[in-house]
Design a protein around this motif. Structure first.
Motif, PDB file in Angstrom:
ATOM      1  N   SER A   1     -19.987 -17.833 -21.570  1.00 58.12           N
ATOM      2  CA  SER A   1     -19.571 -17.820 -20.161  1.00 58.12           C
ATOM      3  C   SER A   1     -18.454 -17.170 -19.998  1.00 58.12           C
ATOM      4  N   SER A   2     -17.496 -16.894 -21.017  1.00 57.30           N
ATOM      5  CA  SER A   2     -16.331 -16.052 -20.594  1.00 57.30           C
ATOM      6  C   SER A   2     -16.620 -14.472 -20.537  1.00 57.30           C
ATOM      7  N   PHE A   3     -17.359 -14.057 -21.329  1.00 58.13           N
ATOM      8  CA  PHE A   3     -17.933 -12.629 -21.150  1.00 58.13           C
ATOM      9  C   PHE A   3     -18.541 -12.303 -19.912  1.00 58.13           C
ATOM     10  N   TYR A   4     -19.592 -13.162 -19.673  1.00 57.50           N
ATOM     11  CA  TYR A   4     -20.177 -12.963 -18.561  1.00 57.50           C
ATOM     12  C   TYR A   4     -19.440 -13.053 -17.154  1.00 57.50           C
ATOM     13  N   SER A   5     -18.566 -13.942 -17.172  1.00 59.08           N
ATOM     14  CA  SER A   5     -17.342 -14.246 -16.029  1.00 59.08           C
ATOM     15  C   SER A   5     -16.367 -13.073 -15.884  1.00 59.08           C
ATOM     16  N   SER A   6     -15.976 -12.220 -17.093  1.00 58.83           N
ATOM     17  CA  SER A   6     -15.247 -11.074 -17.119  1.00 58.83           C
ATOM     18  C   SER A   6     -15.941  -9.983 -16.516  1.00 58.83           C
ATOM     19  N   ILE A   7     -17.407  -9.888 -16.786  1.00 60.26           N
ATOM     20  CA  ILE A   7     -17.921  -8.906 -16.076  1.00 60.26           C
ATOM     21  C   ILE A   7     -18.107  -8.950 -14.705  1.00 60.26           C
ATOM     22  N   LEU A   8     -18.382 -10.156 -14.412  1.00 58.09           N
ATOM     23  CA  LEU A   8     -18.375 -10.283 -12.646  1.00 58.09           C
ATOM     24  C   LEU A   8     -16.834 -10.080 -12.155  1.00 58.09           C
ATOM     25  N   VAL A   9     -15.760 -10.410 -12.765  1.00 56.27           N
ATOM     26  CA  VAL A   9     -14.510 -10.103 -12.191  1.00 56.27           C
ATOM     27  C   VAL A   9     -14.112  -8.734 -12.078  1.00 56.27           C
TER      28      VAL A   9
ATOM     29  N   GLY B   1     -15.246  -2.875  -7.294  1.00 54.79           N
ATOM     30  CA  GLY B   1     -16.060  -2.783  -5.869  1.00 54.79           C
ATOM     31  C   GLY B   1     -17.240  -1.719  -5.971  1.00 54.79           C
ATOM     32  N   GLY B   2     -17.972  -1.224  -4.962  1.00 51.32           N
ATOM     33  CA  GLY B   2     -18.821  -0.336  -5.077  1.00 51.32           C
ATOM     34  C   GLY B   2     -20.280  -0.535  -5.804  1.00 51.32           C
ATOM     35  N   LEU B   3     -20.703   0.374  -6.516  1.00 46.80           N
ATOM     36  CA  LEU B   3     -21.956   0.209  -7.285  1.00 46.80           C
ATOM     37  C   LEU B   3     -21.770  -1.008  -8.474  1.00 46.80           C
ATOM     38  N   GLN B   4     -20.535  -1.178  -9.039  1.00 47.98           N
ATOM     39  CA  GLN B   4     -20.084  -2.065 -10.005  1.00 47.98           C
ATOM     40  C   GLN B   4     -20.316  -3.406  -9.360  1.00 47.98           C
ATOM     41  N   LYS B   5     -19.832  -3.653  -8.155  1.00 51.64           N
ATOM     42  CA  LYS B   5     -19.656  -4.904  -7.467  1.00 51.64           C
ATOM     43  C   LYS B   5     -21.148  -5.299  -7.094  1.00 51.64           C
TER      44      LYS B   5
ATOM     45  N   GLN C   1     -18.726 -16.318  -7.133  1.00 50.78           N
ATOM     46  CA  GLN C   1     -18.259 -16.186  -5.725  1.00 50.78           C
ATOM     47  C   GLN C   1     -17.602 -14.858  -5.300  1.00 50.78           C
ATOM     48  N   GLY C   2     -17.034 -14.221  -6.265  1.00 43.45           N
ATOM     49  CA  GLY C   2     -16.360 -13.158  -6.191  1.00 43.45           C
ATOM     50  C   GLY C   2     -17.115 -11.731  -5.928  1.00 43.45           C
ATOM     51  N   VAL C   3     -18.451 -12.009  -6.279  1.00 49.26           N
ATOM     52  CA  VAL C   3     -19.355 -10.790  -6.122  1.00 49.26           C
ATOM     53  C   VAL C   3     -20.710 -11.080  -5.133  1.00 49.26           C
ATOM     54  N   ALA C   4     -20.545 -12.344  -4.643  1.00 50.41           N
ATOM     55  CA  ALA C   4     -21.660 -12.677  -3.815  1.00 50.41           C
ATOM     56  C   ALA C   4     -21.141 -11.982  -2.322  1.00 50.41           C
ATOM     57  N   TYR C   5     -22.272 -11.334  -1.850  1.00 47.22           N
ATOM     58  CA  TYR C   5     -22.337 -10.631  -0.614  1.00 47.22           C
ATOM     59  C   TYR C   5     -22.851 -11.779   0.372  1.00 47.22           C
ATOM     60  N   ARG C   6     -21.974 -11.852   1.324  1.00 49.47           N
ATOM     61  CA  ARG C   6     -22.061 -12.821   2.418  1.00 49.47           C
ATOM     62  C   ARG C   6     -22.543 -11.756   3.599  1.00 49.47           C
TER      63      ARG C   6
END
Length: 114
Positions: free
Chosen positions: A7-15, A21-25, A100-105
């Protein structure tokens, strides 16, 4: 293989995806959708299995998807099959916060919160 991602690795990738931003997000957002959907499919190497869904696009790995995003961009749709992601439940609050940080609203501006 059905390996579980820490979970720490997954969270780090998302953060990091959210910060870049951009393609990475965009790809980090698709990662979260792949984990949440519950509709992940095993990617088959047998040609006859692929005949069941002739219009689907199968992504074989997230690394390949990032490297060849321009080729896949036009083909993305509801029938696109992404590799499944299983995340350990340790630090699940951190996982949800990172997602939540990468969710598109839809529709609203990023800066306008209620």
């Amino acid at each position: 293989r059905k390996l579980i991602v820490d979970s720490s690795f997954y969270s780090s990738i998302l953060v990091l995806g959210a910060q870049a931003g951009g393609l990475q997000k965009r790809i980090a957002s698709l990662l979260t959708r792949s984990r949440k959907s519950g509709k992940q499919k095993e990617i088959s190497v047998f040609e006859e299995d692929l005949l069941d869904e002739p219009c689907s696009t199968s992504i074989t790995s997230w690394e390949e998807f990032l490297e060849n995003y321009s080729c896949y961009k036009e083909k993305l749709g509801p029938s696109t099959v992404f590799p499944s992601i299983r995340v350990s439940t340790k630090d699940f609050g951190r996982v949800l916060a990172a997602e939540q940080g990468v969710a598109y609203r839809g529709g609203g501006r990023v800066g306008s919160r209620r």
